[in-house]
Write an enzyme that holds these catalytic residues in place. Structure first.
Site, PDB file in Angstrom:
ATOM      1  N   ASN A 185       0.811  -1.225   0.000  1.00 55.72           N
ATOM      2  CA  ASN A 185       0.000   0.000   0.000  1.00 55.72           C
ATOM      3  C   ASN A 185       0.843   1.272   0.000  1.00 55.72           C
ATOM      4  OD1 ASN A 185       0.369  -1.360   2.639  1.00 55.72           O
ATOM      5  ND2 ASN A 185      -0.374   0.583   3.458  1.00 55.72           N
TER       6      ASN A 185
ATOM      7  N   GLN B 283      -5.292  -3.987  -1.678  1.00 54.95           N
ATOM      8  CA  GLN B 283      -4.993  -2.950  -2.679  1.00 54.95           C
ATOM      9  C   GLN B 283      -5.198  -3.432  -4.114  1.00 54.95           C
ATOM     10  OE1 GLN B 283      -4.345   0.278  -2.317  1.00 54.95           O
ATOM     11  NE2 GLN B 283      -4.161   0.330  -0.100  1.00 54.95           N
TER      12      GLN B 283
ATOM     13  N   CYS C 195       2.077   9.747  11.813  1.00 54.67           N
ATOM     14  CA  CYS C 195       2.192  11.185  12.034  1.00 54.67           C
ATOM     15  C   CYS C 195       1.965  11.538  13.503  1.00 54.67           C
ATOM     16  CB  CYS C 195       1.153  11.930  11.222  1.00 54.67           C
ATOM     17  SG  CYS C 195       1.611  12.070   9.527  1.00 54.67           S
TER      18      CYS C 195
HETATM   19  N1  PLP Z   1      -4.369  -4.015   4.023  1.00 57.07           N
HETATM   20  C1  PLP Z   1      -3.901  -3.061   3.210  1.00 57.07           C
HETATM   21  C2  PLP Z   1      -2.804  -3.389   2.258  1.00 57.07           C
HETATM   22  C3  PLP Z   1      -4.441  -1.775   3.243  1.00 57.07           C
HETATM   23  O1  PLP Z   1      -3.955  -0.835   2.430  1.00 57.07           O
HETATM   24  C4  PLP Z   1      -5.481  -1.500   4.160  1.00 57.07           C
HETATM   25  C5  PLP Z   1      -6.030  -0.134   4.277  1.00 57.07           C
HETATM   26  O2  PLP Z   1      -5.345   0.842   4.251  1.00 57.07           O
HETATM   27  C6  PLP Z   1      -5.948  -2.540   4.977  1.00 57.07           C
HETATM   28  C7  PLP Z   1      -5.370  -3.782   4.868  1.00 57.07           C
HETATM   29  C8  PLP Z   1      -7.057  -2.319   5.956  1.00 57.07           C
HETATM   30  O3  PLP Z   1      -8.294  -2.247   5.287  1.00 57.07           O
HETATM   31  P1  PLP Z   1      -9.551  -1.586   6.021  1.00 57.07           P
HETATM   32  O4  PLP Z   1      -9.342  -0.122   5.994  1.00 57.07           O
HETATM   33  O5  PLP Z   1     -10.716  -2.017   5.207  1.00 57.07           O
HETATM   34  O6  PLP Z   1      -9.593  -2.132   7.401  1.00 57.07           O
END
Ligand code: PLP
Length: 390
Positions: free
Chosen positions: A152, A180, A327
């Site tokens: 991500n 993602q 942050c």
């Molecule tokens: N896994 C990845 C790679 C993500 O980017 C995210 C969200 O940012 C999540 C899991 C978590 O997903 P959710 O926001 O639906 O809990």
């Protein structure tokens, strides 16, 4: 001030058609899908339609789709249940994982004494499949491999097919956090022998609080939320009908338009990359984000000067991006992912920025981002010009 949103890997704006579908359910379909009367059965039909639609695109059976509240819940359920019910004693993972996987793995170690083994990435955030094979060969313990499909922060793509086949070869379970990539890439689970995967609707213009877990039928996974027969007892609790219908609509639009959206977004990403190269020739790109081995929605830039407040400053200029970092008081500290791949000097003297796109992003948005970035980087640009003229 017209704002520019370039943080689509964090979440995406809701599609209008998704909103309409959800409002209609909120108004007209309030039955409980577990009720046997017509109100309940209408709601149940809506859920099953979405389940079939998702299963068809992934080339799996509808019974292998378990609706959950989000990607985090899906990943938690899969990892915890593998340890609780499938006898997993060892987990192979990497420092690149999202917190919901990383912290769940640590908890499994703390609570159940599960052995945790990390596959270390190189400085481009790539994982070695040869090293993975060695790890798989070297233990008798029942093993779960949990590695994300696309990162991500830097967008690196894992070769799901190869990893899944390796796991099969050594009788390990394989879970991939596909949050993602679901609905962004064509995933054919009739060919890729992954055991478990996760999805979150808000990453492709669906609602927050709605997702699913793919659970291969033969795996025998059990639910960790108990107290009801919903989702074949894999996830007790009355289903979020409106959220699931929103997920279904967003899924349908993304799957039907995947090639149009992806080529449009790739073009936007290339434009952004070339504008960065033109205006900040000393900038680099983190991981594989500027190459073909990266998710087309993410570009991670390494600016050649240190400014931990840049996210805040860009926000004040109306541009929303992410620094891929935790942050506090607006000043960013590098994330685990960046700490794993950048060297000391880069961490100290450079600034990472993640920009992420959707099919709503325009070249005009990129132009505004670049001019805001030049504005907040004025000191660096002036200093550089002075050095060049000295
Ligand atoms: N896994 C990845 C790679 C993500 O980017 C995210 C969200 O940012 C999540 C899991 C978590 O997903 P959710 O926001 O639906 O809990």
């Amino acid at each position: 001030m017209e704002k520019v949103y370039l943080d689509n890997a964090a979440t995406t704006p809701l599609n209008e058609e998704v909103i309409d579908a959800m409002v209609s359910v909120l108004r007209d379909n309030y039955g409980n899908p577990s009720s046997t009367h017509s109100f309940g059965q209408e709601a149940k039909t809506l859920l099953e339609e979405v389940r079939r639609k998702i299963a068809k695109a992934l080339r799996v059976t509808p019974g292998e789709i378990v609706f959950t509240s989000c990607g985090t819940e899906s990943n938690n359920m899969i990892i915890k249940s593998c340890v609780n019910y499938l006898g997993v004693q060892r987990i192979i993972t990497s420092p690149l994982e999202h917190k919901c996987v990383a912290e769940t793995c640590l908890e499994m170690k703390k609570l159940h004494g599960v052995e945790l083994v990390y596959l270390r990435p190189d400085n481009k955030a790539n994982l070695s499949l040869e090293k993975l094979e060695v790890l798989l060969q070297n233990s008798e313990k029942k093993t779960l491999v949990t590695l994300m499909h696309a990162n991500n922060e830097v967008g690196n793509l894992l070769d799901l097919q190869k990893v899944a086949e390796l796991c099969k070869k050594y009788d390990a379970l394989f879970h991939s956090d596909t949050v993602q990539t679901m609905a962004h890439l064509d995933l054919d689970f009739s060919k890729i022998p992954v055991d478990f995967a996760s999805c979150s609707a808000h990453k492709f213009h669906g609602p927050k609080g709605s997702g699913f877990a793919f659970v291969r039928k033969a795996s025998g996974l059990k639910g960790i939320i108990t107290g009801g027969p919903q989702e074949r007892s894999l996830r007790a609790g009355t289903e979020n009908v409106c959220g699931i219908v929103g997920l279904g609509k967003a899924w349908e639009l993304s799957i039907d338009n995947m090639s149009t959206y992806s080529s449009y977004i790739k073009d936007i990403k290339n434009y952004c990359k070339s504008e960065i190269e033109k205006n900040f020739p000393e900038a680099k790109f983190n991981g594989e984000s500027a190459t073909e081995n990266s998710l087309y929605t993410v570009l991670n830039i390494l600016l050649p000067f240190n400014n931990p407040l840049i996210g805040l400053q860009l926000d004040m200029q109306g541009v929303a991006i992410s620094q891929g970092s935790a942050c506090s008081s607006g000043a960013a500290r590098p994330s685990m992912v960046l700490m794993s791949i950048l060297d000391e000097e880069e961490l100290e003297n450079c600034t990472p920025l993640r920009v992420s796109f959707s099919h709503y992003t325009t070249k005009a948005d990129i132009d505004k981002f670049i001019s805001a970035l030049k504005e907040v980087s004025r000191d660096y640009i002036i200093e550089k010009q002075n050095t060049e003229h000295r």
